[in-house]
Design a protein around this motif. Structure first.
Motif, mmCIF file in Angstrom:
data_model
loop_
_atom_site.group_PDB
_atom_site.id
_atom_site.type_symbol
_atom_site.label_atom_id
_atom_site.label_comp_id
_atom_site.label_asym_id
_atom_site.label_seq_id
_atom_site.Cartn_x
_atom_site.Cartn_y
_atom_site.Cartn_z
ATOM 1 N N GLU A 48 0.824 -1.204 0.000
ATOM 2 C CA GLU A 48 0.000 0.000 0.000
ATOM 3 C C GLU A 48 0.860 1.257 0.000
ATOM 4 O O GLU A 48 0.541 2.250 -0.663
ATOM 5 N N ALA A 49 1.981 1.208 0.720
ATOM 6 C CA ALA A 49 2.900 2.351 0.725
ATOM 7 C C ALA A 49 3.465 2.599 -0.663
ATOM 8 O O ALA A 49 3.639 3.754 -1.085
ATOM 9 N N ALA A 50 3.765 1.532 -1.397
ATOM 10 C CA ALA A 50 4.281 1.677 -2.758
ATOM 11 C C ALA A 50 3.253 2.352 -3.651
ATOM 12 O O ALA A 50 3.579 3.250 -4.438
ATOM 13 N N LEU A 51 2.001 1.928 -3.544
ATOM 14 C CA LEU A 51 0.942 2.513 -4.361
ATOM 15 C C LEU A 51 0.758 3.996 -4.038
ATOM 16 O O LEU A 51 0.688 4.843 -4.944
ATOM 17 N N ARG A 52 0.710 4.308 -2.761
ATOM 18 C CA ARG A 52 0.491 5.695 -2.355
ATOM 19 C C ARG A 52 1.712 6.557 -2.654
ATOM 20 O O ARG A 52 1.573 7.738 -3.002
ATOM 21 N N GLY A 53 2.896 5.979 -2.522
ATOM 22 C CA GLY A 53 4.094 6.716 -2.881
ATOM 23 C C GLY A 53 4.133 7.045 -4.356
ATOM 24 O O GLY A 53 4.481 8.158 -4.759
ATOM 25 N N ALA A 54 3.761 6.082 -5.196
ATOM 26 C CA ALA A 54 3.717 6.316 -6.640
ATOM 27 C C ALA A 54 2.711 7.402 -6.981
ATOM 28 O O ALA A 54 2.989 8.278 -7.810
ATOM 29 N N ASN A 66 -6.734 10.719 -8.151
ATOM 30 C CA ASN A 66 -7.282 10.128 -6.943
ATOM 31 C C ASN A 66 -6.673 8.743 -6.735
ATOM 32 O O ASN A 66 -6.456 7.995 -7.690
ATOM 33 N N LEU A 67 -6.419 8.396 -5.480
ATOM 34 C CA LEU A 67 -5.792 7.112 -5.182
ATOM 35 C C LEU A 67 -6.601 5.944 -5.735
ATOM 36 O O LEU A 67 -6.034 4.984 -6.282
ATOM 37 N N GLU A 68 -7.897 6.018 -5.605
ATOM 38 C CA GLU A 68 -8.721 4.908 -6.076
ATOM 39 C C GLU A 68 -8.678 4.777 -7.590
ATOM 40 O O GLU A 68 -8.797 3.672 -8.121
ATOM 41 N N GLU A 69 -8.498 5.878 -8.296
ATOM 42 C CA GLU A 69 -8.357 5.803 -9.748
ATOM 43 C C GLU A 69 -7.038 5.114 -10.114
ATOM 44 O O GLU A 69 -6.992 4.294 -11.041
ATOM 45 N N VAL A 70 -5.986 5.440 -9.382
ATOM 46 C CA VAL A 70 -4.708 4.769 -9.615
ATOM 47 C C VAL A 70 -4.841 3.279 -9.330
ATOM 48 O O VAL A 70 -4.342 2.433 -10.081
ATOM 49 N N ARG A 71 -5.550 2.944 -8.272
ATOM 50 C CA ARG A 71 -5.726 1.550 -7.888
ATOM 51 C C ARG A 71 -6.552 0.783 -8.932
ATOM 52 O O ARG A 71 -6.310 -0.392 -9.203
ATOM 53 N N ARG A 72 -7.528 1.456 -9.520
ATOM 54 C CA ARG A 72 -8.475 0.810 -10.422
ATOM 55 C C ARG A 72 -7.894 0.571 -11.809
ATOM 56 O O ARG A 72 -8.150 -0.455 -12.432
ATOM 57 N N ARG A 73 -7.088 1.510 -12.283
ATOM 58 C CA ARG A 73 -6.606 1.457 -13.660
ATOM 59 C C ARG A 73 -5.640 0.294 -13.885
ATOM 60 O O ARG A 73 -4.865 -0.061 -13.014
ATOM 61 N N THR A 74 -5.666 -0.240 -15.078
ATOM 62 C CA THR A 74 -4.704 -1.259 -15.485
ATOM 63 C C THR A 74 -3.929 -0.843 -16.730
ATOM 64 O O THR A 74 -2.859 -1.391 -17.006
ATOM 65 N N ASP A 75 -4.444 0.115 -17.463
ATOM 66 C CA ASP A 75 -3.786 0.563 -18.697
ATOM 67 C C ASP A 75 -3.308 2.002 -18.512
ATOM 68 O O ASP A 75 -4.117 2.906 -18.285
#
Length: 274
Positions: A48-54, A66-75
């Motif tokens: 989770e720290a890696a995702l939020r850091g990115a 938005n964090l959730e948009e980063v989490r949701r996207r694959t492309d």
């Protein structure tokens, strides 16, 4: 009679206010590492720290999603912002794989980071090497005068030499100098900010300050805002004791804010609400 060469990083660690920043960071890091969730679920906190850091690093480079948009996207192959997010995610994933190489060849790691960030988005002959004379640099946040290619090469060698020589300086000081120097040089044609912040992460992990990579300084840099980031960086560029101390303190505050973020993640995991 033998003499010992001065340790420039340790000299920076002795600047007024820096010791307080170092102590504050160490206490904050120790607290989050002592959280009960870290005993059994540290891998989840690291991820989770890696995702939020990115997300934070990308925000500073102009892709404030938005964090959730980063989490949701694959492309992430679409527009410029998508590519910045993708680059930031790839870099945070790569950082932990480069620790042993960093200790032996920092310049090789920096080349690898740029290659990973570019991901095929730049001309092949410009990827993974310092820019040549006359080559343009795309860095949306930093507008300071751009050093020439010869100066870049010389200062990169100097930075590498400092890292390879080792230092008694605290990890925060070394990380801040690596970060600041790469921002100042902007050695590549693109993604310099992302690479600089990833290099800071590598130093913090490899030094043992944050071995599990759960204290994302990128989150703190973003939270303090782009204007504060640029203002603190101008202190680094000034080269004055006060300016350098202000930059190091800014980086320290970024780590503390990253710790706060991961502490919140630990609390959410503890509640079963992550």
């Amino acid at each position: 009679m033998s003499t010992t060469a001065p340790d420039p990083l340790a000299t920076l660690g002795a600047l007024p206010g820096v010791a307080d920043a170092v102590d504050s960071v160490r206490k904050a890091v120790d607290r989050v590492y002592g959280h009960r969730v870290m005993r059994r679920r540290s891998n989840e906190v690291t991820a989770e720290a890696a995702l939020r850091g990115a997300r934070g690093s990308a925000a500073l480079s102009g892709a404030d999603w938005n964090l959730e948009e980063v989490r949701r996207r694959t492309d992430f192959s679409g527009d410029d912002e998508s590519q910045v997010i993708g680059a930031a995610l790839r870099l945070t994933a790569e950082a932990g794989q480069l620790l042993s190489i960093w200790r032996q060849s920092p310049l090789r790691v920096l080349a690898r980071l740029h290659l990973v960030a570019a991901g095929g988005a730049a001309p092949d002959d410009a990827v993974g090497r310092p820019r040549l004379a006359g080559e343009p640099v795309d860095e949306p946040l930093i507008e300071a005068p751009l050093p020439g290619a010869d100066e870049v090469a010389g200062r990169l060698e100097g930075l590498s030499g400092l890292i390879l020589a080792g230092s008694a300086a605290p990890a925060l000081v070394t990380a801040a100098v690596v970060h600041g120097e790469l921002l100042a040089l902007r050695p590549f044609g693109s993604y310099n900010g992302l690479v600089a912040r990833t290099a800071e992460r590598i130093v913090l992990i490899g030094s043992g300050l944050d071995p599990k990579s759960i204290c994302p300084a990128e989150v703190g840099h973003a939270e303090q805002g782009r204007a504060a980031y640029v203002a603190a960086f101008e202190g680094y560029l000034s080269g004055t004791p006060d300016g350098m101390a202000a930059w190091i303190a800014h980086c320290g505050r970024a780590v503390e804010l990253g710790v706060r973020e991961s502490t919140a993640v630990c609390e959410a995991l503890q509640r079963g609400a992550a």
